[in-house]
Design an enzyme around this catalytic site. Structure first.
Site, short mmCIF file in Angstrom:
data_model
loop_
_atom_site.label_atom_id
_atom_site.label_comp_id
_atom_site.label_asym_id
_atom_site.label_seq_id
_atom_site.Cartn_x
_atom_site.Cartn_y
_atom_site.Cartn_z
CG ASP A 122 -2.07 0.97 1.08
OD1 ASP A 122 -3.22 0.51 0.97
OD2 ASP A 122 -1.82 2.20 1.09
CB VAL B 80 -9.43 2.14 -4.99
CG1 VAL B 80 -9.19 1.67 -6.42
CG2 VAL B 80 -8.37 3.16 -4.56
CG HIS C 33 -8.82 -2.93 -2.40
ND1 HIS C 33 -9.79 -2.20 -3.05
CD2 HIS C 33 -8.55 -2.25 -1.25
CE1 HIS C 33 -10.09 -1.12 -2.33
NE2 HIS C 33 -9.36 -1.13 -1.22
CG HIS D 7 -7.02 -2.82 3.12
ND1 HIS D 7 -6.27 -1.69 2.88
CD2 HIS D 7 -8.23 -2.57 2.59
CE1 HIS D 7 -7.01 -0.80 2.26
NE2 HIS D 7 -8.21 -1.30 2.07
P1 5GP Z 1 -9.75 1.54 0.31
O1 5GP Z 1 -9.81 2.79 1.13
O2 5GP Z 1 -10.41 1.72 -1.04
O3 5GP Z 1 -10.23 0.31 1.02
O4 5GP Z 1 -8.22 1.27 0.04
C1 5GP Z 1 -7.52 1.82 -1.00
C2 5GP Z 1 -6.06 1.72 -0.65
O5 5GP Z 1 -5.30 1.93 -1.82
C3 5GP Z 1 -5.61 2.76 0.38
O6 5GP Z 1 -5.05 2.10 1.51
C4 5GP Z 1 -4.55 3.57 -0.37
O7 5GP Z 1 -3.48 3.97 0.43
C5 5GP Z 1 -4.14 2.63 -1.49
N1 5GP Z 1 -3.71 3.30 -2.71
C6 5GP Z 1 -4.33 4.32 -3.34
N2 5GP Z 1 -3.65 4.67 -4.45
C7 5GP Z 1 -2.58 3.83 -4.52
C8 5GP Z 1 -1.50 3.70 -5.45
O8 5GP Z 1 -1.38 4.42 -6.44
N3 5GP Z 1 -0.57 2.72 -5.19
C9 5GP Z 1 -0.68 1.89 -4.10
N4 5GP Z 1 0.28 0.97 -3.96
N5 5GP Z 1 -1.68 2.00 -3.21
C10 5GP Z 1 -2.61 2.95 -3.40
#
Ligand code: 5GP
Length: 113
Positions: A31, A96, A100, A102
Site C-alpha cells: 500500500d 478505490v 481489494h 487489505h
Molecule cells: P480503500 O480505502 O479503497 O479500502 O483502500 C484503498 C487503498 O489503496 C488505500 O489504503 C490507499 O493507500 C491505497 N492506494 C491508493 N492509491 C494507490 C497507489 O497508487 N498505489 C498503491 N500501492 N496504493 C494505493
C-alpha cells in the site's frame, strides 16, 4: 468505456507499484500509504467493484484470493499475526472502487480486544 481504476492501471503496469506476489488472477502490492508496518493490498485482476457486487461466477476467484492471503502472509513471514480488511462502499471508507483485501500486520487492529 469507463475509466480504469488506479488498481487496473497498476495491474496493467501503467503505473509502478511494489509487487509482492502476482499470478494470472490477482496481484499483491504494498500500500502506498501504509496503515500498519506491513500493509499489502491483494487485488483481483478482473474488476469487481466491491465484495457485495460479487456473484456465483466469482466463487473460484474469491476462494483463490483467500488462499493467496495465506500464501502472501507466509511470503511476508506474518502468517501468525495479521488482519484482513475489506472495505465495501464509500461510506465504509472505500476509496478505490475495485475489490481489494487489505492485509495488515505489526499493529494491533483486533476488534475483539
Ligand atoms: P480503500 O480505502 O479503497 O479500502 O483502500 C484503498 C487503498 O489503496 C488505500 O489504503 C490507499 O493507500 C491505497 N492506494 C491508493 N492509491 C494507490 C497507489 O497508487 N498505489 C498503491 N500501492 N496504493 C494505493
Amino acid at each position: 468505456m469507463t475509466d480504469k481504476t488506479i488498481f487496473q492501471k497498476i495491474i496493467d503496469k501503467e503505473i509502478p507499484s511494489k509487487i509482492i506476489y502476482e499470478d494470472e488472477f490477482c496481484i499483491a502490492i504494498e500500500d502506498i500509504a501504509p496503515a500498519a508496518p506491513i500493509h499489502v493490498l491483494l487485488i483481483p485482476k478482473i474488476l469487481i467493484n466491491k465484495i457485495s457486487d460479487s456473484a456465483k461466477e466469482h466463487q473460484d476467484l474469491l476462494g483463490h484470493l483467500l488462499l493467496k492471503v495465506g500464501d502472501v502472509s507466509r511470503l511476508l513471514g506474518i502468517e501468525d499475526s495479521f488482519n484482513v480488511i475489506i472495505n465495501n462502499g464509500e461510506k465504509a471508507g472505500m476509496t478505490v472502487p475495485h475489490l481489494h483485501l487489505h492485509i495488515l500486520s505489526g499493529k494491533k487492529l483486533s476488534i475483539t480486544s
